[in-house]
Enzyme design. Structure first.
Site, PDB file in Angstrom:
ATOM      1  N   ILE A   9       0.971  -1.268  -0.172  1.00 24.87           N
ATOM      2  CA  ILE A   9       0.031   0.083  -0.084  1.00 24.87           C
ATOM      3  C   ILE A   9       0.985   1.293  -0.039  1.00 24.87           C
ATOM      4  O   ILE A   9       0.588   2.214  -0.679  1.00 24.87           O
ATOM      5  CB  ILE A   9      -0.973  -0.106   1.110  1.00 24.87           C
ATOM      6  N   VAL A  48      11.123   3.937  12.151  1.00 24.93           N
ATOM      7  CA  VAL A  48      10.008   4.847  12.773  1.00 24.93           C
ATOM      8  C   VAL A  48      10.007   4.822  14.394  1.00 24.93           C
ATOM      9  O   VAL A  48       9.659   5.634  14.926  1.00 24.93           O
ATOM     10  CB  VAL A  48       8.426   4.916  12.062  1.00 24.93           C
ATOM     11  N   ASN A  88       1.874   5.123   7.083  1.00 27.09           N
ATOM     12  CA  ASN A  88       1.449   3.956   6.415  1.00 27.09           C
ATOM     13  C   ASN A  88       1.951   2.622   7.029  1.00 27.09           C
ATOM     14  O   ASN A  88       1.732   1.689   7.214  1.00 27.09           O
ATOM     15  CB  ASN A  88       1.725   4.093   5.189  1.00 27.09           C
ATOM     16  N   ALA A  89       3.597   2.995   7.670  1.00 25.41           N
ATOM     17  CA  ALA A  89       4.281   1.782   8.292  1.00 25.41           C
ATOM     18  C   ALA A  89       3.363   1.136   9.218  1.00 25.41           C
ATOM     19  O   ALA A  89       2.830   1.687  10.045  1.00 25.41           O
ATOM     20  CB  ALA A  89       5.501   2.231   8.992  1.00 25.41           C
ATOM     21  N   GLY A  90       3.355  -0.275   9.093  1.00 25.12           N
ATOM     22  CA  GLY A  90       2.797  -1.010   9.979  1.00 25.12           C
ATOM     23  C   GLY A  90       3.147  -2.550  10.047  1.00 25.12           C
ATOM     24  O   GLY A  90       3.635  -3.141   8.836  1.00 25.12           O
ATOM     25  N   TYR A 137      -2.924  -5.738  17.044  1.00 26.47           N
ATOM     26  CA  TYR A 137      -3.041  -4.830  15.722  1.00 26.47           C
ATOM     27  C   TYR A 137      -4.325  -4.120  15.662  1.00 26.47           C
ATOM     28  O   TYR A 137      -4.347  -2.779  15.635  1.00 26.47           O
ATOM     29  CB  TYR A 137      -2.964  -5.838  14.540  1.00 26.47           C
ATOM     30  N   THR A 161      -2.839  -8.158  -0.717  1.00 28.30           N
ATOM     31  CA  THR A 161      -1.221  -7.977  -0.397  1.00 28.30           C
ATOM     32  C   THR A 161      -0.555  -9.166  -0.033  1.00 28.30           C
ATOM     33  O   THR A 161      -1.256 -10.218   0.193  1.00 28.30           O
ATOM     34  CB  THR A 161      -1.029  -6.906   0.634  1.00 28.30           C
TER      35      THR A 161
END
Length: 440
Positions: free
Chosen positions: A211, A254, A280-282, A346, A381
């Site tokens: 993404i 991050v 967006n980082a996850g 999450y 994804t």
């Protein structure tokens, strides 16, 4: 990740089998392509009792290249209904009378404009009017479930004074860019966009793949210099994305202690501030709640929630890190709205991002900034490709559009929220899920 079942039922043999057995037949969605027309057919603009925006809506749509129908009974690419003036239960019959025939002829988009009971004094003080306007949300959610052929149905709650953002929203929800947004309400306010710099700057965390990479593509397409951020271990992939979008890279963990200061200094010193910040980082570390260990719990919360909090705090405090009118977009998840078995860590982090956006909305608005969240549903994804087959198929088919979305679907929503013309869209959580039953 492909959708083998979806591809099969689009073949003659698959269509025959699905029709005979009642199996799902996911439609082929019309997604954005450069140079394509806004719609596949004319748009019919319906003004119900008390409507005041029919002429304005028609003018905007013509300017965007759409043909406005005269109501002659032809197939339609879209129907837009101005129901902002409805105040009485009896008036809802007009919705049925005028929208039902057009809905039957529409393959594309249905968009209903409603008043915002929270801010419209003509509605907030009128008991019946509030009930009627809230009723429109049930109508839209139900129509989205009845629509066929990839048609989507959405609701815009229009606050007094909304204009530029409303035009932006009408164009987005009428276009192929909103292919996987279905059955959703969005509140549109009266923000004033600041002038756009010659080449605005966007920063995207987790940009090396999936993404994040798609978001970088869309923001570059809309004229941004994209600062692609990811960990050093993703160096090759990150460089490939940055080269493709003619942007730049920043290797950054991050969660590192100095990450926020490093990013803020980089944006201020090299670019004169960021116009768009996409968190967006996850990561995921899925286990049942009783089995999740300290490391799995804390790592997910550190990347998905604590890092956006720290980065945002520092960017707001660091002189020059943000350009005037900067817009934040946070990647949440419908699992954060609905919960998910085996994803307590999450879901906690993604729900936390919703709380962050809600907390930021008012103070950021006072500074001319804005914050919104996008909550993807089942998206094709590498992460969902690794799911067991049965849950993966269920994830795809429980949406009204009967399929998983693509990273580009999420990226298009982020790209819209990043636009300066979307000023007035603030504190919102936009689900990009094909109207998944989860958390609906």
């Amino acid at each position: 990740m492909s959708d083998p079942y979806g591809a099969f039922v689009r073949t003659p043999a698959g269509k025959f089998l699905a029709a005979r057995t009642g199996l799902p037949r996911p439609p082929r969605l019309r997604r954005h392509q450069p140079g394509q027309p806004l719609l596949t057919g004319p748009v019919l603009v319906i003004g119900l009792d008390g409507a005041s925006r029919v002429e304005e809506l028609s003018d905007w749509l013509r300017a965007a290249g759409a043909a406005v129908s005269e109501g002659t009974g032809e197939p339609l690419g879209a129907v837009i209904v101005d129901a902002t003036g409805l105040r009485r239960v009896a008036g809802l019959e007009e919705v049925r009378q005028r929208l039902a025939p057009a809905f039957r002829r529409t393959t594309g988009r249905v968009l209903v404009l409603a008043a915002d009971p929270a801010t419209d004094p003509a509605v907030s003080s009128d008991l019946e009017a509030r009930a009627v306007q809230q009723g429109l949300e049930g109508l839209v959610r139900s129509l989205a479930k009845e629509a066929r052929g990839g048609t989507t149905v959405n609701l815009l709650r229009v606050r007094p004074g909304a204009r530029t953002a409303l035009r932006s929203a009408v164009e987005f929800f009428s276009s192929a860019r909103s292919a996987f947004v279905d059955g959703q309400p969005v509140v549109v306010g009266s923000g004033t966009p600041v002038p756009v710099r010659d080449r605005p700057v966007a920063v995207v965390t987790g940009a090396a793949q999936g993404i994040g990479a798609a978001v970088a593509d869309v923001l570059a397409r809309t004229g941004h210099h994209v600062v692609c951020v990811d960990i050093a271990a993703s160096g090759e992939k990150l460089a490939a994305v940055a080269n493709r979008v003619k942007g730049s890279t920043l290797h950054l963990d991050v969660t590192a202690e100095n990450a926020a200061q490093t990013l803020a200094t980089h944006l201020a010193d090299r670019f004169g501030g960021a116009d768009v910040v996409v968190h967006n980082a996850g990561i995921t570390r899925d286990r049942s709640f009783v089995n999740v260990d300290e490391a799995a719990w804390n790592s997910v919360l550190a990347v998905n929630l604590l890092a956006p909090v720290r980065l945002t705090t520092e960017l707001l405090a660091h002189p020059g890190a943000l350009a005037p009118g900067a817009r934040f977009v946070y990647l949440s998840s419908i699992n954060g709205l609905a919960g998910a078995k085996g994803q307590t860590n999450y879901a906690t982090s993604k729900a936390g991002l919703v709380g962050l956006v809600q907390a930021l909305a008012e103070p950021l608005a006072q500074r001319g900034f804005a914050a919104n969240a996008v909550a993807p549903g089942f998206i094709e994804t590498p992460m969902t490709a690794a799911m067991p087959p049965v849950p993966r198929e269920l994830g795809r088919r429980i949406a009204s559009l009967q399929q998983g979305g693509l990273p580009i679907d999420v990226a298009e929503a982020v790209g819209w929220l990043a636009q300066r013309d979307a000023a007035g869209i603030d504190g919102q959580v936009l689900r990009v899920c094909g109207q998944s039953l989860l958390g609906a």
